[in-house]
Design a protein around this motif. Structure first.
Motif, PDB file in Angstrom:
ATOM      1  N   GLU A  61       0.846  -1.189   0.000  1.00 33.39           N
ATOM      2  CA  GLU A  61       0.000   0.000   0.000  1.00 33.39           C
ATOM      3  C   GLU A  61       0.879   1.234   0.000  1.00 33.39           C
ATOM      4  O   GLU A  61       1.920   1.277   0.652  1.00 33.39           O
ATOM      5  N   ILE A  62       0.424   2.233  -0.743  1.00 34.68           N
ATOM      6  CA  ILE A  62       1.018   3.563  -0.672  1.00 34.68           C
ATOM      7  C   ILE A  62      -0.070   4.459  -0.103  1.00 34.68           C
ATOM      8  O   ILE A  62      -1.090   4.705  -0.746  1.00 34.68           O
ATOM      9  N   GLY A  63       0.115   4.876   1.119  1.00 31.54           N
ATOM     10  CA  GLY A  63      -0.887   5.669   1.811  1.00 31.54           C
ATOM     11  C   GLY A  63      -0.924   7.110   1.347  1.00 31.54           C
ATOM     12  O   GLY A  63      -0.051   7.560   0.604  1.00 31.54           O
ATOM     13  N   GLY A  64      -1.923   7.825   1.816  1.00 28.95           N
ATOM     14  CA  GLY A  64      -2.085   9.234   1.472  1.00 28.95           C
ATOM     15  C   GLY A  64      -0.893  10.086   1.880  1.00 28.95           C
ATOM     16  O   GLY A  64      -0.620  11.129   1.287  1.00 28.95           O
ATOM     17  N   SER A  65      -0.142   9.610   2.874  1.00 34.32           N
ATOM     18  CA  SER A  65       1.049  10.343   3.337  1.00 34.32           C
ATOM     19  C   SER A  65       2.262  10.061   2.455  1.00 34.32           C
ATOM     20  O   SER A  65       3.312  10.673   2.640  1.00 34.32           O
ATOM     21  N   GLY A  66       2.114   9.112   1.529  1.00 34.43           N
ATOM     22  CA  GLY A  66       3.234   8.744   0.673  1.00 34.43           C
ATOM     23  C   GLY A  66       4.077   7.612   1.229  1.00 34.43           C
ATOM     24  O   GLY A  66       5.012   7.157   0.592  1.00 34.43           O
ATOM     25  N   VAL A  67       3.728   7.119   2.402  1.00 31.37           N
ATOM     26  CA  VAL A  67       4.466   6.019   3.019  1.00 31.37           C
ATOM     27  C   VAL A  67       4.009   4.697   2.409  1.00 31.37           C
ATOM     28  O   VAL A  67       2.815   4.449   2.239  1.00 31.37           O
ATOM     29  N   ARG A  68       4.993   3.856   2.094  1.00 29.73           N
ATOM     30  CA  ARG A  68       4.715   2.539   1.512  1.00 29.73           C
ATOM     31  C   ARG A  68       4.889   1.475   2.594  1.00 29.73           C
ATOM     32  O   ARG A  68       5.840   1.510   3.366  1.00 29.73           O
ATOM     33  N   PHE A  69       3.942   0.525   2.637  1.00 27.15           N
ATOM     34  CA  PHE A  69       4.049  -0.554   3.619  1.00 27.15           C
ATOM     35  C   PHE A  69       3.396  -1.811   3.064  1.00 27.15           C
ATOM     36  O   PHE A  69       2.739  -1.793   2.035  1.00 27.15           O
ATOM     37  N   GLY A  70       3.594  -2.915   3.780  1.00 20.20           N
ATOM     38  CA  GLY A  70       3.103  -4.212   3.322  1.00 20.20           C
ATOM     39  C   GLY A  70       2.064  -4.811   4.252  1.00 20.20           C
ATOM     40  O   GLY A  70       1.563  -4.155   5.174  1.00 20.20           O
ATOM     41  N   LYS A  71       1.770  -6.082   4.021  1.00 19.03           N
ATOM     42  CA  LYS A  71       0.746  -6.785   4.787  1.00 19.03           C
ATOM     43  C   LYS A  71       1.079  -6.823   6.279  1.00 19.03           C
ATOM     44  O   LYS A  71       0.202  -6.593   7.111  1.00 19.03           O
ATOM     45  N   LYS A  72       2.336  -7.101   6.607  1.00 20.12           N
ATOM     46  CA  LYS A  72       2.729  -7.202   8.014  1.00 20.12           C
ATOM     47  C   LYS A  72       2.371  -5.920   8.761  1.00 20.12           C
ATOM     48  O   LYS A  72       1.759  -5.958   9.831  1.00 20.12           O
ATOM     49  N   GLU A  73       2.717  -4.787   8.186  1.00 20.06           N
ATOM     50  CA  GLU A  73       2.438  -3.498   8.828  1.00 20.06           C
ATOM     51  C   GLU A  73       0.927  -3.227   8.902  1.00 20.06           C
ATOM     52  O   GLU A  73       0.438  -2.701   9.905  1.00 20.06           O
ATOM     53  N   ALA A  74       0.196  -3.603   7.856  1.00 21.77           N
ATOM     54  CA  ALA A  74      -1.259  -3.408   7.861  1.00 21.77           C
ATOM     55  C   ALA A  74      -1.910  -4.248   8.966  1.00 21.77           C
ATOM     56  O   ALA A  74      -2.787  -3.764   9.692  1.00 21.77           O
ATOM     57  N   TRP A 133     -10.594 -13.939  -3.844  1.00 22.68           N
ATOM     58  CA  TRP A 133     -10.071 -12.631  -4.221  1.00 22.68           C
ATOM     59  C   TRP A 133      -9.367 -12.011  -3.027  1.00 22.68           C
ATOM     60  O   TRP A 133      -9.915 -11.974  -1.923  1.00 22.68           O
ATOM     61  N   GLN A 134      -8.139 -11.537  -3.272  1.00 18.93           N
ATOM     62  CA  GLN A 134      -7.371 -10.855  -2.237  1.00 18.93           C
ATOM     63  C   GLN A 134      -6.791  -9.568  -2.814  1.00 18.93           C
ATOM     64  O   GLN A 134      -6.420  -9.508  -3.987  1.00 18.93           O
ATOM     65  N   MET A 135      -6.693  -8.557  -1.950  1.00 21.63           N
ATOM     66  CA  MET A 135      -6.114  -7.289  -2.365  1.00 21.63           C
ATOM     67  C   MET A 135      -4.597  -7.430  -2.386  1.00 21.63           C
ATOM     68  O   MET A 135      -3.996  -7.850  -1.401  1.00 21.63           O
ATOM     69  N   ILE A 136      -3.998  -7.054  -3.526  1.00 24.18           N
ATOM     70  CA  ILE A 136      -2.537  -7.120  -3.624  1.00 24.18           C
ATOM     71  C   ILE A 136      -1.896  -5.727  -3.632  1.00 24.18           C
ATOM     72  O   ILE A 136      -0.704  -5.598  -3.405  1.00 24.18           O
ATOM     73  N   PHE A 137      -2.709  -4.700  -3.899  1.00 19.39           N
ATOM     74  CA  PHE A 137      -2.185  -3.334  -3.940  1.00 19.39           C
ATOM     75  C   PHE A 137      -3.300  -2.360  -3.596  1.00 19.39           C
ATOM     76  O   PHE A 137      -4.455  -2.557  -3.965  1.00 19.39           O
ATOM     77  N   HIS A 138      -2.936  -1.298  -2.893  1.00 13.91           N
ATOM     78  CA  HIS A 138      -3.893  -0.224  -2.617  1.00 13.91           C
ATOM     79  C   HIS A 138      -3.132   1.099  -2.561  1.00 13.91           C
ATOM     80  O   HIS A 138      -2.025   1.174  -2.034  1.00 13.91           O
ATOM     81  N   GLN A 139      -3.758   2.134  -3.116  1.00 13.66           N
ATOM     82  CA  GLN A 139      -3.201   3.477  -3.010  1.00 13.66           C
ATOM     83  C   GLN A 139      -4.330   4.466  -2.833  1.00 13.66           C
ATOM     84  O   GLN A 139      -5.361   4.387  -3.510  1.00 13.66           O
TER      85      GLN A 139
END
Length: 148
Positions: A61-74, A133-139
């Motif tokens: 995921e690339i959040g609104g703040s511009g920070v990129r993170f993965g499943k573990k962090e989510a 179905w699984q989410m693999i990317f979100h922005q």
């Protein structure tokens, strides 16, 4: 000498000819909207198990703040945060591959404990993995308030 590659053939012309494409696309769109909106719900966001099923292992995921993170962090963050209130509109589905689709939409979010609405344009990519179905990317890209 390189062997010629055969062009990939899509089943969509056949589905279109049979009048089935519209139904397939609308069913997929409805399914992915349902899954996307499940992630908006407080009870889903609080459940490690539900999140684990909805989010793919290779999720980014690339959040609104511009920070990129993965499943573990989510999975670490979502169950412990105050759930936001999210409403979405203007969903658009783009078919990317036989088992992959992109869902684009507009969202209005009020973070838990706050009163100010945040507007964003969002994109999620969903992949059919092991029959679900699984989410693999979100922005989520922040933007100005939407016109009424």
């Amino acid at each position: 000498m390189q062997a010629k590659q055969r062009p990939k053939r899509s089943v969509f012309p056949l589905f279109k000819a049979l009048g089935l494409l519209g139904d397939l696309v609308e069913n997929l769109k409805a399914k992915l909207i349902e899954l996307e909106e499940q992630l908006f719900k407080a009870e889903t966001r609080a459940s490690y198990g539900e999140l684990d099923e909805l989010i793919a292992d290779e999720f980014t995921e690339i959040g609104g703040s511009g920070v990129r993170f993965g499943k573990k962090e989510a999975l670490e963050r979502l169950p412990s945060e105050l759930p936001p209130k999210i409403s979405a509109s203007e969903y658009e589905l783009r078919h990317l591959a036989p088992n992959c689709a992109q869902l684009l939409y507009k969202a209005v979010m009020v973070k838990g404990g706050e009163t100010t609405a945040i507007y964003s344009l969002r994109c999620s990519i969903w992949s059919l993995i092991n029959g679900r179905w699984q989410m693999i990317f979100h922005q989520g890209t922040l933007c100005k308030a939407f016109e009424s």
